[in-house]
Scaffold this active site. Structure first.
Site, short mmCIF file in Angstrom:
data_model
loop_
_atom_site.label_atom_id
_atom_site.label_comp_id
_atom_site.label_asym_id
_atom_site.label_seq_id
_atom_site.Cartn_x
_atom_site.Cartn_y
_atom_site.Cartn_z
N GLU A 173 -4.83 -5.20 10.68
CA GLU A 173 -3.81 -4.19 10.91
C GLU A 173 -4.09 -3.49 12.24
O GLU A 173 -4.94 -2.59 12.30
CB GLU A 173 -3.81 -3.15 9.79
N SER A 228 3.83 -2.25 10.41
CA SER A 228 5.28 -2.25 10.60
C SER A 228 5.94 -3.57 10.18
O SER A 228 6.84 -4.07 10.85
CB SER A 228 5.63 -1.93 12.06
N LYS A 236 0.03 4.25 -0.17
CA LYS A 236 -0.63 5.40 0.46
C LYS A 236 -0.46 6.64 -0.43
O LYS A 236 -0.47 6.50 -1.66
CB LYS A 236 -0.10 5.60 1.88
N HIS A 281 -9.34 0.80 5.31
CA HIS A 281 -8.06 1.01 5.99
C HIS A 281 -8.30 1.95 7.17
O HIS A 281 -9.12 2.86 7.10
CB HIS A 281 -7.04 1.60 5.02
N GLY A 312 2.94 2.12 10.87
CA GLY A 312 3.89 3.21 10.72
C GLY A 312 4.57 3.67 12.00
O GLY A 312 5.24 4.69 12.02
N GLU A 335 -6.74 4.38 8.26
CA GLU A 335 -6.56 5.80 7.95
C GLU A 335 -7.81 6.37 7.29
O GLU A 335 -8.13 7.55 7.47
CB GLU A 335 -5.32 5.97 7.07
N ASN A 393 0.85 -1.18 0.00
CA ASN A 393 0.00 0.00 0.00
C ASN A 393 0.90 1.24 0.00
O ASN A 393 1.50 1.58 1.01
CB ASN A 393 -0.90 -0.02 1.24
#
Length: 252
Positions: A169, A214, A15, A99, A175, A101, A13
């Site tokens: 996730e 990560s 992003k 996701h 991240g 985010e 991904n």
């Protein structure tokens, strides 16, 4: 007779990253994989505006293309949105939906994610449905309850092993450099597998469950070996061909 293990998938991904100068990375990746026997599917999911360029760079390679999000409608007055049909026409075989985010930054609910996944199915591409808990939820012992609720709320009717992939996730690991132990990952993935077998009795055992958060070359082999982990959804490490290859090597 035990069900055959699903073929793993390693998806990158990107992003909101990508540029013309960066096209050397997917080109390098394609070259690195050219004469390699892979035991997994490999995919990159660039921003919408980069999809056709990346598709051209990867033409004839073993790497597939996916999208990062889609609208649930096939067309309409949705300025700034992209339909699953448009993604398929651009060369995508899958799209990420739900996701964390998107859930956090755009207020997406489980119901919205389910509609997007249904749109992907309608267009004939796979929906990679993301679920995962926050750090507070993890510390409060709510992880399994949270992923169960998200799973049930985010899966539309008609999910199969062919049209749907689940990506676990943990939000706190995306991240941040923080990673759950392989035992913690196995616990959640096994719980997800059990839930999938209840929701989709005919396909739950064969559906792929990816781990994301990560993932890097140094921990990929250990994480990918955990029970019921069928690959990875990779963020930052997918931007560099050498790093992404280091993760794919878990299946080489």
């Amino acid at each position: 007779m035990a069900a055959k293990a699903p073929r793993p998938m390693v998806a990158g991904n990107w992003k909101m990253n990508g540029s013309i100068a960066m096209m050397k990375e997917p080109r390098l990746l394609a070259g690195m994989l050219k004469d390699v026997k892979l035991h997994c599917d490999v995919m990159v999911c660039p921003p919408d505006v980069m999809i056709r360029r990346v598709k051209t760079v990867l033409k004839g390679s073993k790497v597939k293309i996916g999208g990062q999000d889609c609208h649930w409608d096939a067309s309409g007055a949705h300025t700034g949105d992209t339909s699953a049909e448009m993604l398929k026409e651009a060369g995508c075989t899958a799209v990420i939906v739900g996701h964390s985010e998107r859930r956090t930054n755009h207020g997406e609910t489980d119901a919205m994610v389910a509609k997007k996944a249904k749109g992907a199915h309608r267009a004939g591409i796979k929906a990679i449905i993301c679920i995962g808990e926050t750090l507070d939820e993890r510390k409060g012992g709510k992880t399994l309850d949270v992923v169960s609720a998200q799973l049930k709320g985010s899966l539309p009717e008609g999910v199969t092993a062919e049209n749907t992939v689940i990506a676990y996730e943990p939000v706190w690991a995306i991240g941040t450099g923080l990673t759950p132990t392989s035992a913690e990952v196995a616990e959640v993935h096994t719980h997800i597998r059990n839930e999938l077998e209840k929701i989709a009795p005919d396909d739950g055992a064969a559906m792929r469950i990816l781990y994301g958060g990560s993932v890097k070359p140094s921990n990929a082999a250990e994480l990918m070996a955990a029970a019921n982990v069928n690959g990875a959804l990779v963020g930052g490490a997918s931007l560099k061909a050498a790093d992404f290859l280091g993760i794919i090597k878990a299946y080489m």
